[in-house]
Write an enzyme that holds these catalytic residues in place. Structure first.
Site, PDB file in Angstrom:
ATOM      1  N   GLU A  71       0.824  -1.207   0.000  1.00 49.70           N
ATOM      2  CA  GLU A  71       0.000   0.000   0.000  1.00 49.70           C
ATOM      3  C   GLU A  71       0.858   1.257   0.000  1.00 49.70           C
ATOM      4  O   GLU A  71       1.915   1.297   0.626  1.00 49.70           O
ATOM      5  CB  GLU A  71      -0.870   0.029   1.256  1.00 49.70           C
ATOM      6  CG  GLU A  71      -1.996  -0.973   1.220  1.00 49.70           C
ATOM      7  CD  GLU A  71      -2.868  -0.918   2.471  1.00 49.70           C
ATOM      8  OE1 GLU A  71      -3.685  -1.816   2.631  1.00 49.70           O
ATOM      9  OE2 GLU A  71      -2.729   0.015   3.267  1.00 49.70           O
TER      10      GLU A  71
ATOM     11  N   CYS B 214       3.292   8.630   0.880  1.00 50.78           N
ATOM     12  CA  CYS B 214       3.747   7.826   2.009  1.00 50.78           C
ATOM     13  C   CYS B 214       4.023   6.427   1.440  1.00 50.78           C
ATOM     14  O   CYS B 214       3.107   5.745   0.976  1.00 50.78           O
ATOM     15  CB  CYS B 214       2.615   7.799   3.044  1.00 50.78           C
ATOM     16  SG  CYS B 214       2.949   6.786   4.469  1.00 50.78           S
TER      17      CYS B 214
ATOM     18  N   CYS C  42       5.883  -6.136   8.452  1.00 52.17           N
ATOM     19  CA  CYS C  42       6.832  -5.460   9.337  1.00 52.17           C
ATOM     20  C   CYS C  42       7.170  -6.389  10.491  1.00 52.17           C
ATOM     21  O   CYS C  42       6.328  -7.147  10.958  1.00 52.17           O
ATOM     22  CB  CYS C  42       6.209  -4.172   9.872  1.00 52.17           C
ATOM     23  SG  CYS C  42       7.355  -3.159  10.835  1.00 52.17           S
TER      24      CYS C  42
ATOM     25  N   CYS D   3       4.957  -3.212  16.827  1.00 48.06           N
ATOM     26  CA  CYS D   3       4.365  -2.148  17.659  1.00 48.06           C
ATOM     27  C   CYS D   3       2.895  -2.476  17.923  1.00 48.06           C
ATOM     28  O   CYS D   3       2.154  -2.808  17.004  1.00 48.06           O
ATOM     29  CB  CYS D   3       4.487  -0.788  16.976  1.00 48.06           C
ATOM     30  SG  CYS D   3       6.191  -0.299  16.697  1.00 48.06           S
TER      31      CYS D   3
ATOM     32  N   CYS E 285      -0.097  -0.587  16.031  1.00 45.97           N
ATOM     33  CA  CYS E 285      -0.014  -0.410  14.579  1.00 45.97           C
ATOM     34  C   CYS E 285      -0.660  -1.575  13.838  1.00 45.97           C
ATOM     35  O   CYS E 285      -0.396  -2.731  14.152  1.00 45.97           O
ATOM     36  CB  CYS E 285       1.451  -0.275  14.177  1.00 45.97           C
ATOM     37  SG  CYS E 285       1.695  -0.102  12.404  1.00 45.97           S
TER      38      CYS E 285
ATOM     39  N   GLY F 270       6.268  -1.190   7.134  1.00 49.26           N
ATOM     40  CA  GLY F 270       7.669  -1.616   7.207  1.00 49.26           C
ATOM     41  C   GLY F 270       8.542  -0.681   8.010  1.00 49.26           C
ATOM     42  O   GLY F 270       8.153   0.431   8.339  1.00 49.26           O
ATOM     43  N   GLU F 271       9.723  -1.193   8.363  1.00 47.40           N
ATOM     44  CA  GLU F 271      10.704  -0.401   9.105  1.00 47.40           C
ATOM     45  C   GLU F 271      11.855  -0.081   8.136  1.00 47.40           C
ATOM     46  O   GLU F 271      12.638  -0.979   7.785  1.00 47.40           O
ATOM     47  CB  GLU F 271      11.192  -1.214  10.322  1.00 47.40           C
ATOM     48  CG  GLU F 271      12.393  -0.656  11.042  1.00 47.40           C
ATOM     49  CD  GLU F 271      12.278   0.821  11.416  1.00 47.40           C
ATOM     50  OE1 GLU F 271      11.310   1.210  12.089  1.00 47.40           O
ATOM     51  OE2 GLU F 271      13.170   1.591  11.020  1.00 47.40           O
TER      52      GLU F 271
ATOM     53  N   SER G  31      11.255   7.559   8.626  1.00 45.65           N
ATOM     54  CA  SER G  31      10.758   7.402   9.992  1.00 45.65           C
ATOM     55  C   SER G  31      11.189   6.042  10.529  1.00 45.65           C
ATOM     56  O   SER G  31      11.065   5.029   9.847  1.00 45.65           O
ATOM     57  CB  SER G  31       9.229   7.496   9.971  1.00 45.65           C
ATOM     58  OG  SER G  31       8.710   7.318  11.260  1.00 45.65           O
TER      59      SER G  31
ATOM     60  N   SER H  29       9.979   7.556  15.911  1.00 44.90           N
ATOM     61  CA  SER H  29       8.698   7.230  16.544  1.00 44.90           C
ATOM     62  C   SER H  29       8.971   6.989  18.021  1.00 44.90           C
ATOM     63  O   SER H  29       9.385   5.901  18.415  1.00 44.90           O
ATOM     64  CB  SER H  29       8.097   5.983  15.895  1.00 44.90           C
ATOM     65  OG  SER H  29       7.872   6.236  14.535  1.00 44.90           O
TER      66      SER H  29
ATOM     67  N   ASN I   6      -4.640   6.204  16.181  1.00 43.94           N
ATOM     68  CA  ASN I   6      -5.783   5.592  15.506  1.00 43.94           C
ATOM     69  C   ASN I   6      -6.025   4.228  16.114  1.00 43.94           C
ATOM     70  O   ASN I   6      -5.123   3.393  16.124  1.00 43.94           O
ATOM     71  CB  ASN I   6      -5.484   5.432  14.018  1.00 43.94           C
ATOM     72  CG  ASN I   6      -5.776   6.704  13.265  1.00 43.94           C
ATOM     73  OD1 ASN I   6      -6.879   7.225  13.342  1.00 43.94           O
ATOM     74  ND2 ASN I   6      -4.781   7.217  12.577  1.00 43.94           N
TER      75      ASN I   6
ATOM     76  N   CYS J  88      -2.301   7.273   9.713  1.00 43.17           N
ATOM     77  CA  CYS J  88      -1.159   6.649  10.397  1.00 43.17           C
ATOM     78  C   CYS J  88      -1.522   5.318  11.019  1.00 43.17           C
ATOM     79  O   CYS J  88      -2.478   5.223  11.784  1.00 43.17           O
ATOM     80  CB  CYS J  88      -0.663   7.537  11.519  1.00 43.17           C
ATOM     81  SG  CYS J  88       0.028   9.043  10.929  1.00 43.17           S
TER      82      CYS J  88
HETATM   83  N1  SAH Z   1       8.420   1.698  11.014  1.00 38.95           N
HETATM   84  C1  SAH Z   1       8.558   3.118  10.899  1.00 38.95           C
HETATM   85  C2  SAH Z   1       7.686   3.757   9.826  1.00 38.95           C
HETATM   86  C3  SAH Z   1       6.281   3.272   9.678  1.00 38.95           C
HETATM   87  S1  SAH Z   1       5.065   3.808  10.812  1.00 38.95           S
HETATM   88  C4  SAH Z   1       8.323   3.761  12.237  1.00 38.95           C
HETATM   89  O1  SAH Z   1       7.974   3.087  13.171  1.00 38.95           O
HETATM   90  O2  SAH Z   1       8.560   4.956  12.363  1.00 38.95           O
HETATM   91  C5  SAH Z   1       4.812   5.522  10.563  1.00 38.95           C
HETATM   92  C6  SAH Z   1       4.334   6.244  11.818  1.00 38.95           C
HETATM   93  O3  SAH Z   1       2.982   5.912  12.144  1.00 38.95           O
HETATM   94  C7  SAH Z   1       5.162   5.901  13.034  1.00 38.95           C
HETATM   95  O4  SAH Z   1       5.435   7.059  13.780  1.00 38.95           O
HETATM   96  C8  SAH Z   1       4.232   4.982  13.792  1.00 38.95           C
HETATM   97  O5  SAH Z   1       4.561   4.888  15.134  1.00 38.95           O
HETATM   98  C9  SAH Z   1       2.904   5.639  13.525  1.00 38.95           C
HETATM   99  N2  SAH Z   1       1.743   4.796  13.811  1.00 38.95           N
HETATM  100  C10 SAH Z   1       1.654   3.467  13.658  1.00 38.95           C
HETATM  101  N3  SAH Z   1       0.424   3.038  14.055  1.00 38.95           N
HETATM  102  C11 SAH Z   1      -0.251   4.116  14.453  1.00 38.95           C
HETATM  103  C12 SAH Z   1      -1.581   4.308  14.946  1.00 38.95           C
HETATM  104  N4  SAH Z   1      -2.417   3.295  15.112  1.00 38.95           N
HETATM  105  N5  SAH Z   1      -1.957   5.566  15.236  1.00 38.95           N
HETATM  106  C13 SAH Z   1      -1.107   6.605  15.042  1.00 38.95           C
HETATM  107  N6  SAH Z   1       0.145   6.492  14.579  1.00 38.95           N
HETATM  108  C14 SAH Z   1       0.563   5.251  14.292  1.00 38.95           C
END
Ligand code: SAH
Length: 345
Positions: free
Chosen positions: A90, A103, A110, A114, A117, A157-158, A189, A212, A293, A336
């Site tokens: 996506e 984005c 991933c 987290c 996420c 992904g990271e 990020s 993050s 979210n 996000c």
């Molecule tokens: N893996 C990388 C990039 C992908 S996530 C990272 O962790 O930074 C992009 C951003 O969205 C990150 O800051 C992540 O923490 C945030 N994110 C992920 N899930 C989320 C959610 N449910 N609500 C708000 N932000 C979220």
């Protein structure tokens, strides 16, 4: 077959020389790929038929298929791209006053896990190649006829877990003879993969860095992000300081607020202390507050806007620049943390 978009300009020159061609042909090909954005080698009309055939035999022009496209009422567009190997990824196009931002995903799935996420539920398959990262932008430009001005590595992904391909893709995006997207318009990020942040600093990669963070407290952060067990906050801050010492570039900290989890003024105070004592450089720090979210079966609820504003004001009153990020595309699950392949299948 190799994807021609996996090569940066220098590597492409080497490829052509190894095919018995002159190196300058690489620049012509680069222009066809990234300025004219052609979909086939046949369109590269300033190359001889023989060379075009040679290219066809050796490379493909990674052309994704658009499996699905969802348009939000705020103009955000989410794409599900089908890849040659049957996988899907996506990408999201966001419309801002300053331009169009994409984005991109850096991996299929991933590994970071987290808890808040949606990508966490999607099985990790593999990392994307540089060409597949770039293709997300090209395909969106081809589909919309728009020029993309900004790229954020905030999809699935990271990026620091696919370091080489992401860095190579950034070089290609940056190249003035190609897509020519300026360094300050590309942002990576990371959830906090400490050794890679240091490597990123050493390479002085031409783009901006987002971390993050989500909590200034190890216990809370570990409960949200398993990566914190491997690289706790002290190590993360040391890596950020190393980056700032070395590059003098700013860092943006992402902080997603979840009710009664990390959204109290006590948490804001902990964050102020952490950034002030462990980092300094207050003029180079920016905190991006995101209303978390809620994901399906997730444990975290979104903070109230009132709490988020109080949190922001506390940071601003204590010398830390903080803004609340506008949510785009939440009605099409494009905001996000909402990207997840299964939702679309
Ligand atoms: N893996 C990388 C990039 C992908 S996530 C990272 O962790 O930074 C992009 C951003 O969205 C990150 O800051 C992540 O923490 C945030 N994110 C992920 N899930 C989320 C959610 N449910 N609500 C708000 N932000 C979220």
């Amino acid at each position: 077959m190799k994807n021609i978009k996996d090569y940066n300009l220098d590597a492409l020159k080497e490829e052509l020389v190894s095919l018995g061609e002159k190196g300058f042909r690489a620049e012509q090909i680069f222009k066809w790929l990234y300025v004219d954005k052609v979909k086939s080698f046949d369109e590269m009309t300033n190359l001889s038929l023989e060379l075009r055939n040679k290219l066809k035999e050796n490379y493909n022009i990674c052309d994704f298929s658009i499996e699905r496209k969802l348009v939000s009422k705020d103009g955000t567009i989410k794409y599900l791209f089908g890849l040659g190997d049957g996988n899907a990824i996506e990408s999201v196009l966001m419309q801002y006053k300053y331009g169009k931002s994409v984005c991109v995903s850096s991996q299929i799935g991933c590994k970071m896990g987290c808890k808040f996420c949606a990508s966490t539920g999607a099985l990790f398959v593999r990392s994307l190649t540089s060409g597949e990262i770039i293709e997300q932008i090209i395909k969106i430009e081809q589909d919309t006829g728009e020029t993309v001005s900004n790229v954020v590595f905030m999809g699935i992904g990271e990026p620091m877990d696919n370091f080489e391909n992401v860095m190579n893709a950034i070089g290609i995006l940056n190249n003035q003879k190609g897509l020519n997207i300026g360094a300050r318009h590309i942002s990576v990020s990371t959830s906090g993969v400490v050794p890679r942040i240091k490597e990123f600093a050493d390479k002085d990669v031409q783009c901006t860095l987002s971390i993050s963070l989500h909590s200034a407290n190890n216990k809370t952060r570990s409960s949200m992000m398993p990566v914190n067990n491997a690289y706790p906050i002290e190590e993360l801050m040391a890596a950020c300081k190393y980056y700032m010492d070395k590059t003098n570039k700013r860092i943006s900290f992402e902080y997603a607020l979840a009710r009664d989890n990390n959204d109290n003024l006590k948490d804001a105070d902990e964050l102020v202390n952490l950034l002030k004592t462990k980092l300094g450089y207050l003029n180079l720090i920016h905190v991006n507050l995101i209303p978390i979210n809620k994901i399906e079966n997730g444990n975290y609820d979104q903070s109230s806007l009132e709490n988020i504003m109080k949190f922001r004001d506390y940071l601003n009153d204590h010398g830390i620049t903080a803004t609340i990020r506008r949510e785009l595309g939440s009605d099409i699950s494009a905001a996000c943390g909402q990207l997840r392949r299964q939702n679309l299948k």
